[in-house]
Write an enzyme that holds these catalytic residues in place. Sequence first.
Site, mmCIF file in Angstrom:
data_model
loop_
_atom_site.group_PDB
_atom_site.id
_atom_site.type_symbol
_atom_site.label_atom_id
_atom_site.label_comp_id
_atom_site.label_asym_id
_atom_site.label_seq_id
_atom_site.Cartn_x
_atom_site.Cartn_y
_atom_site.Cartn_z
ATOM 1 N N SER A 40 18.228 7.068 -18.689
ATOM 2 C CA SER A 40 18.075 5.628 -18.412
ATOM 3 C C SER A 40 19.459 5.010 -18.453
ATOM 4 O O SER A 40 20.391 5.589 -19.036
ATOM 5 C CB SER A 40 17.215 4.999 -19.512
ATOM 6 O OG SER A 40 17.266 3.595 -19.453
ATOM 7 N N TYR B 240 14.826 3.858 -28.182
ATOM 8 C CA TYR B 240 15.017 4.177 -26.759
ATOM 9 C C TYR B 240 16.462 4.602 -26.490
ATOM 10 O O TYR B 240 16.717 5.617 -25.838
ATOM 11 C CB TYR B 240 14.642 2.949 -25.919
ATOM 12 C CG TYR B 240 14.448 3.235 -24.459
ATOM 13 C CD1 TYR B 240 13.290 3.868 -24.006
ATOM 14 C CD2 TYR B 240 15.395 2.872 -23.523
ATOM 15 C CE1 TYR B 240 13.097 4.133 -22.658
ATOM 16 C CE2 TYR B 240 15.218 3.124 -22.169
ATOM 17 C CZ TYR B 240 14.065 3.763 -21.734
ATOM 18 O OH TYR B 240 13.880 4.026 -20.398
HETATM 19 P P1 NAD Z 1 5.209 4.520 -16.832
HETATM 20 O O1 NAD Z 1 4.728 3.936 -18.117
HETATM 21 O O2 NAD Z 1 4.746 3.967 -15.539
HETATM 22 O O3 NAD Z 1 4.958 6.101 -16.802
HETATM 23 C C1 NAD Z 1 5.212 6.923 -17.925
HETATM 24 C C2 NAD Z 1 4.134 7.984 -17.988
HETATM 25 O O4 NAD Z 1 4.424 8.825 -19.123
HETATM 26 C C3 NAD Z 1 2.730 7.404 -18.198
HETATM 27 O O5 NAD Z 1 1.838 7.952 -17.259
HETATM 28 C C4 NAD Z 1 2.375 7.826 -19.608
HETATM 29 O O6 NAD Z 1 0.986 8.068 -19.806
HETATM 30 C C5 NAD Z 1 3.200 9.094 -19.774
HETATM 31 N N1 NAD Z 1 3.415 9.409 -21.183
HETATM 32 C C6 NAD Z 1 3.824 8.568 -22.157
HETATM 33 N N2 NAD Z 1 3.865 9.223 -23.334
HETATM 34 C C7 NAD Z 1 3.475 10.490 -23.081
HETATM 35 C C8 NAD Z 1 3.304 11.639 -23.887
HETATM 36 N N3 NAD Z 1 3.533 11.610 -25.218
HETATM 37 N N4 NAD Z 1 2.899 12.783 -23.316
HETATM 38 C C9 NAD Z 1 2.633 12.831 -21.985
HETATM 39 N N5 NAD Z 1 2.772 11.773 -21.168
HETATM 40 C C10 NAD Z 1 3.187 10.622 -21.716
HETATM 41 O O7 NAD Z 1 6.796 4.419 -16.939
HETATM 42 P P2 NAD Z 1 7.941 4.798 -15.911
HETATM 43 O O8 NAD Z 1 8.728 3.568 -15.702
HETATM 44 O O9 NAD Z 1 7.434 5.581 -14.768
HETATM 45 O O10 NAD Z 1 8.800 5.739 -16.863
HETATM 46 C C11 NAD Z 1 9.041 7.123 -16.590
HETATM 47 C C12 NAD Z 1 10.319 7.525 -17.275
HETATM 48 O O11 NAD Z 1 11.375 6.758 -16.721
HETATM 49 C C13 NAD Z 1 10.366 7.273 -18.770
HETATM 50 O O12 NAD Z 1 11.041 8.341 -19.409
HETATM 51 C C14 NAD Z 1 11.172 6.003 -18.882
HETATM 52 O O13 NAD Z 1 11.829 5.879 -20.109
HETATM 53 C C15 NAD Z 1 12.150 6.206 -17.753
HETATM 54 N N6 NAD Z 1 12.810 5.002 -17.261
HETATM 55 C C16 NAD Z 1 12.113 4.041 -16.609
HETATM 56 C C17 NAD Z 1 12.786 2.923 -16.156
HETATM 57 C C18 NAD Z 1 12.084 1.828 -15.420
HETATM 58 O O14 NAD Z 1 12.727 0.797 -15.190
HETATM 59 N N7 NAD Z 1 10.859 1.958 -15.033
HETATM 60 C C19 NAD Z 1 14.158 2.779 -16.371
HETATM 61 C C20 NAD Z 1 14.834 3.787 -17.031
HETATM 62 C C21 NAD Z 1 14.146 4.909 -17.458
#
Ligand code: NAD
Length: 260
Positions: free
Chosen positions: A145, A158
């Site tokens: 991230s 985080y």
């Molecule tokens: P999201 O919440 O849409 O998707 C995350 C998925 O991970 C969900 O389906 C959730 O059920 C699953 N999950 C959570 N905990 C879990 C566990 N213990 N075991 C198995 N599955 C689990 O979020 P996203 O935005 O798609 O995030 C995906 C990744 O991207 C994450 O690692 C997040 O930190 C990272 N990220 C997202 C952003 C953003 O702006 N969306 C920015 C930087 C990093």
Amino acid sequence: MNRFEDKVVLITGAASGLGQASALQVAKEGAKLSLVDLNQEGLEETRKKVLLEAPEAEILMIAADVSKEEDVKNYVEQTIQKFSRIDGFFNNAGIEGKQNLTEDFGSAEFNKVIGINLNGVFYGMQYVLRIMKKQGYGSIVNTASVGGIRGVGNQSGYAASKHGVVGLTRNSAIEYGQYGVSVKAIAPGAIMTPMVEGSLKQMGGDNWEEVGKEFVEPNPMKRFGKPEEVGYLVAFLLSDQANFINAAVIPIDGGQSYKY
Ligand code: NAD
């Protein structure tokens, strides 16, 4: 393009957001999918979306908690039982956790976020790298991230976990490059997924959409990223075209992390 014909791609966090968008992209290009998430309904939704775009796609869905090593071992074993190999691994499941000052963050919340975002990524690499080393081939993309390369504030768990993901990525990349395996990370900025919606609701409650507009004001591109934009990047990084990209951490954030 058909960059994933006869290739097997394993994705965690595949029920939503970036994982779902990446599953769609690689499936459109011929990948066989192993989709992992805690959320089984969400996995079913991803499966339906994938089959609309890629009706021939072979899909394995596995319910697992990535913070539990046994679950991780099991999702890797099930993938191998079904498909015999893993060519690409998007090690992506993660949570933001509650926002709070460091002094109020709380060790339970800290350990929870580390358990999923950092331990989960390590467990995944541990089991998948063994397989890719034997294959002499593979690509891993870990989801870090902007919070893993810059200070954001109010996100002790985080920040620690995502900086840790960057460290794990660089370390393993140095170890496994010699076996034809590349390991890289993406560092997304704010991409409009359910996670970011939740984050804006923590900041603004019912007023979250207004808060969102203010939130993207400092971004050079003045907008949120789209999940499919991350899907394009992940597909490239998992493909043969990106085999020589190793140990790199690639921001996808409209340029915000470079702004002074
Ligand atoms: P999201 O919440 O849409 O998707 C995350 C998925 O991970 C969900 O389906 C959730 O059920 C699953 N999950 C959570 N905990 C879990 C566990 N213990 N075991 C198995 N599955 C689990 O979020 P996203 O935005 O798609 O995030 C995906 C990744 O991207 C994450 O690692 C997040 O930190 C990272 N990220 C997202 C952003 C953003 O702006 N969306 C920015 C930087 C990093």
